[in-house]
Design a protein around this motif. Structure first.
Motif, PDB file in Angstrom:
ATOM      1  N   LEU A  14      -0.895  26.018  67.727  1.00  0.00           N
ATOM      2  CA  LEU A  14      -1.684  24.783  67.789  1.00  0.00           C
ATOM      3  C   LEU A  14      -1.591  24.143  69.171  1.00  0.00           C
ATOM      4  O   LEU A  14      -2.579  23.643  69.709  1.00  0.00           O
ATOM      5  CB  LEU A  14      -1.182  23.794  66.738  1.00  0.00           C
ATOM      6  CG  LEU A  14      -1.814  23.819  65.350  1.00  0.00           C
ATOM      7  CD1 LEU A  14      -1.154  22.772  64.454  1.00  0.00           C
ATOM      8  CD2 LEU A  14      -3.311  23.611  65.401  1.00  0.00           C
ATOM      9  N   GLY A  15      -0.372  24.163  69.745  1.00  0.00           N
ATOM     10  CA  GLY A  15      -0.185  23.576  71.060  1.00  0.00           C
ATOM     11  C   GLY A  15      -0.968  24.295  72.134  1.00  0.00           C
ATOM     12  O   GLY A  15      -1.555  23.655  73.020  1.00  0.00           O
ATOM     13  N   VAL A  16      -0.985  25.627  72.072  1.00  0.00           N
ATOM     14  CA  VAL A  16      -1.752  26.402  73.056  1.00  0.00           C
ATOM     15  C   VAL A  16      -3.244  26.088  72.925  1.00  0.00           C
ATOM     16  O   VAL A  16      -3.949  25.899  73.924  1.00  0.00           O
ATOM     17  CB  VAL A  16      -1.483  27.915  72.880  1.00  0.00           C
ATOM     18  CG1 VAL A  16      -2.461  28.737  73.714  1.00  0.00           C
ATOM     19  CG2 VAL A  16      -0.049  28.249  73.276  1.00  0.00           C
ATOM     20  N   LEU A  17      -3.739  26.020  71.682  1.00  0.00           N
ATOM     21  CA  LEU A  17      -5.153  25.708  71.471  1.00  0.00           C
ATOM     22  C   LEU A  17      -5.488  24.294  71.925  1.00  0.00           C
ATOM     23  O   LEU A  17      -6.581  24.027  72.448  1.00  0.00           O
ATOM     24  CB  LEU A  17      -5.502  25.861  69.988  1.00  0.00           C
ATOM     25  CG  LEU A  17      -5.611  27.285  69.445  1.00  0.00           C
ATOM     26  CD1 LEU A  17      -5.788  27.259  67.939  1.00  0.00           C
ATOM     27  CD2 LEU A  17      -6.754  28.042  70.100  1.00  0.00           C
ATOM     28  N   SER A  18      -4.543  23.391  71.734  1.00  0.00           N
ATOM     29  CA  SER A  18      -4.793  21.981  72.052  1.00  0.00           C
ATOM     30  C   SER A  18      -4.683  21.689  73.539  1.00  0.00           C
ATOM     31  O   SER A  18      -5.250  20.697  74.022  1.00  0.00           O
ATOM     32  CB  SER A  18      -3.796  21.112  71.282  1.00  0.00           C
ATOM     33  OG  SER A  18      -3.913  19.761  71.627  1.00  0.00           O
ATOM     34  N   MET A  19      -3.974  22.529  74.268  1.00  0.00           N
ATOM     35  CA  MET A  19      -3.623  22.210  75.649  1.00  0.00           C
ATOM     36  C   MET A  19      -4.829  21.868  76.501  1.00  0.00           C
ATOM     37  O   MET A  19      -4.854  20.868  77.217  1.00  0.00           O
ATOM     38  CB  MET A  19      -2.842  23.375  76.265  1.00  0.00           C
ATOM     39  CG  MET A  19      -2.194  23.051  77.601  1.00  0.00           C
ATOM     40  SD  MET A  19      -1.040  24.346  78.096  1.00  0.00           S
ATOM     41  CE  MET A  19       0.217  24.194  76.820  1.00  0.00           C
ATOM     42  N   ASN A  20      -5.869  22.698  76.440  1.00  0.00           N
ATOM     43  CA  ASN A  20      -7.077  22.441  77.232  1.00  0.00           C
ATOM     44  C   ASN A  20      -8.325  22.325  76.358  1.00  0.00           C
ATOM     45  O   ASN A  20      -9.441  22.321  76.877  1.00  0.00           O
ATOM     46  CB  ASN A  20      -7.279  23.550  78.271  1.00  0.00           C
ATOM     47  CG  ASN A  20      -6.182  23.572  79.319  1.00  0.00           C
ATOM     48  OD1 ASN A  20      -5.832  22.539  79.881  1.00  0.00           O
ATOM     49  ND2 ASN A  20      -5.629  24.739  79.562  1.00  0.00           N
ATOM     50  N   GLY A  21      -8.114  22.249  75.037  1.00  0.00           N
ATOM     51  CA  GLY A  21      -9.248  22.118  74.126  1.00  0.00           C
ATOM     52  C   GLY A  21     -10.180  23.312  74.158  1.00  0.00           C
ATOM     53  O   GLY A  21     -11.394  23.167  73.969  1.00  0.00           O
ATOM     54  N   GLU A  22      -9.611  24.505  74.372  1.00  0.00           N
ATOM     55  CA  GLU A  22     -10.441  25.694  74.541  1.00  0.00           C
ATOM     56  C   GLU A  22     -10.669  26.433  73.225  1.00  0.00           C
ATOM     57  O   GLU A  22      -9.939  26.261  72.253  1.00  0.00           O
ATOM     58  CB  GLU A  22      -9.779  26.654  75.537  1.00  0.00           C
ATOM     59  CG  GLU A  22      -9.679  26.113  76.943  1.00  0.00           C
ATOM     60  CD  GLU A  22      -8.950  27.071  77.856  1.00  0.00           C
ATOM     61  OE1 GLU A  22      -9.629  27.719  78.674  1.00  0.00           O
ATOM     62  OE2 GLU A  22      -7.720  27.178  77.756  1.00  0.00           O
ATOM     63  N   LEU A  23     -11.680  27.271  73.240  1.00  0.00           N
ATOM     64  CA  LEU A  23     -11.958  28.202  72.152  1.00  0.00           C
ATOM     65  C   LEU A  23     -11.323  29.527  72.543  1.00  0.00           C
ATOM     66  O   LEU A  23     -11.732  30.160  73.527  1.00  0.00           O
ATOM     67  CB  LEU A  23     -13.472  28.352  71.975  1.00  0.00           C
ATOM     68  CG  LEU A  23     -13.987  29.102  70.751  1.00  0.00           C
ATOM     69  CD1 LEU A  23     -13.647  28.355  69.471  1.00  0.00           C
ATOM     70  CD2 LEU A  23     -15.503  29.288  70.867  1.00  0.00           C
ATOM     71  N   LEU A  24     -10.306  29.978  71.808  1.00  0.00           N
ATOM     72  CA  LEU A  24      -9.532  31.142  72.216  1.00  0.00           C
ATOM     73  C   LEU A  24      -9.419  32.157  71.084  1.00  0.00           C
ATOM     74  O   LEU A  24      -9.309  31.785  69.912  1.00  0.00           O
ATOM     75  CB  LEU A  24      -8.106  30.728  72.630  1.00  0.00           C
ATOM     76  CG  LEU A  24      -7.962  29.751  73.796  1.00  0.00           C
ATOM     77  CD1 LEU A  24      -6.505  29.355  73.977  1.00  0.00           C
ATOM     78  CD2 LEU A  24      -8.509  30.359  75.080  1.00  0.00           C
TER      79      LEU A  24
END
Length: 209
Positions: A14-24
């Motif tokens: 969740l933190g990685v996804l939230s960091m820059n608000g990216e679609l990954l």
């Protein structure tokens, strides 16, 4: 684990996804985690990331999108939802005083059991780790310089990640010095004692009758 309870790996995702608000995609999450978290948390396997994403998808904490890769190829990519962002904030705000810090260092376990092999082989193991720490330190410092040159730091949104980066740099310098001292200790095991200094021996306790 309760139906809605998340693992620490899930919070890291969740933190990685939230960091820059990216679609990954799961693979991209793995790459970001390897770069950003590996020195203090470790990078989960892609299969583990996918399992956590499916659980969070069912809980409404992330949403899934299909993206084209060229031709007929497609991939699944993910981003956080509003509930996912709130769940992450709530977890970060919890008191971490009781969180157990688990240290599993294969190198130290090998040194601990080092009597099973010749001392020179133990030194080779330590030397390889010293080279790796040196390479990791050079990589982190280069990344910091590159971020400075690109104007990514200082940045209000990156103050906390930058503080952890500084911690990582200090930790790597400490590991480097500590490993060198460990190597010096092991190297001295078979060295003759300096002249005029008799080897240390424990005194036998007096016998009382």
């Amino acid at each position: 684990m309760e139906d809605d309870e998340l693992s620490l790996t899930a919070y890291a995702v969740l933190g990685v996804l939230s960091m820059n608000g990216e679609l990954l995609t799961a693979g991209e999450i793995k790459q970001r985690a390897t770069y950003a978290l590996r020195f203090f948390w470790g990078s989960p396997a892609v299969s583990h990331i996918r399992r956590e994403l499916q659980r969070m998808l069912a809980l409404g904490l992330v949403e899934e999108h299909e993206i084209p890769l060229g031709g007929v190829r497609r991939a699944q990519a993910y981003q956080t939802t509003g509930p996912g962002e709130r769940r992450l904030r709530d977890w970060v705000a919890q008191d971490a005083a009781d969180d157990a810090v688990v240290i599993r260092n294969p190198l130290l376990l090998r040194i601990f059991l080092g009597r099973a092999i010749p001392a020179e082989d133990v030194l080779k193991i330590i030397d390889r780790r010293l080279r790796q720490v040196g390479a990791d330190l050079a990589e982190v410092l280069q990344g910091r310089r590159r971020g400075d040159a690109m104007g990514l730091t200082p940045h209000p949104d990156r103050r906390f990640s930058a503080a952890v980066s500084d911690y990582t740099i200090r930790q790597l310098y400490f590991d480097q010095a500590n490993l060198q001292q460990l190597r010096d200790t092991v190297a001295a095991f078979d060295a003759p004692p300096p002249p005029g200094n008799p080897p240390f021996r424990l005194k036998e306790p007096p016998v009382t009758r």
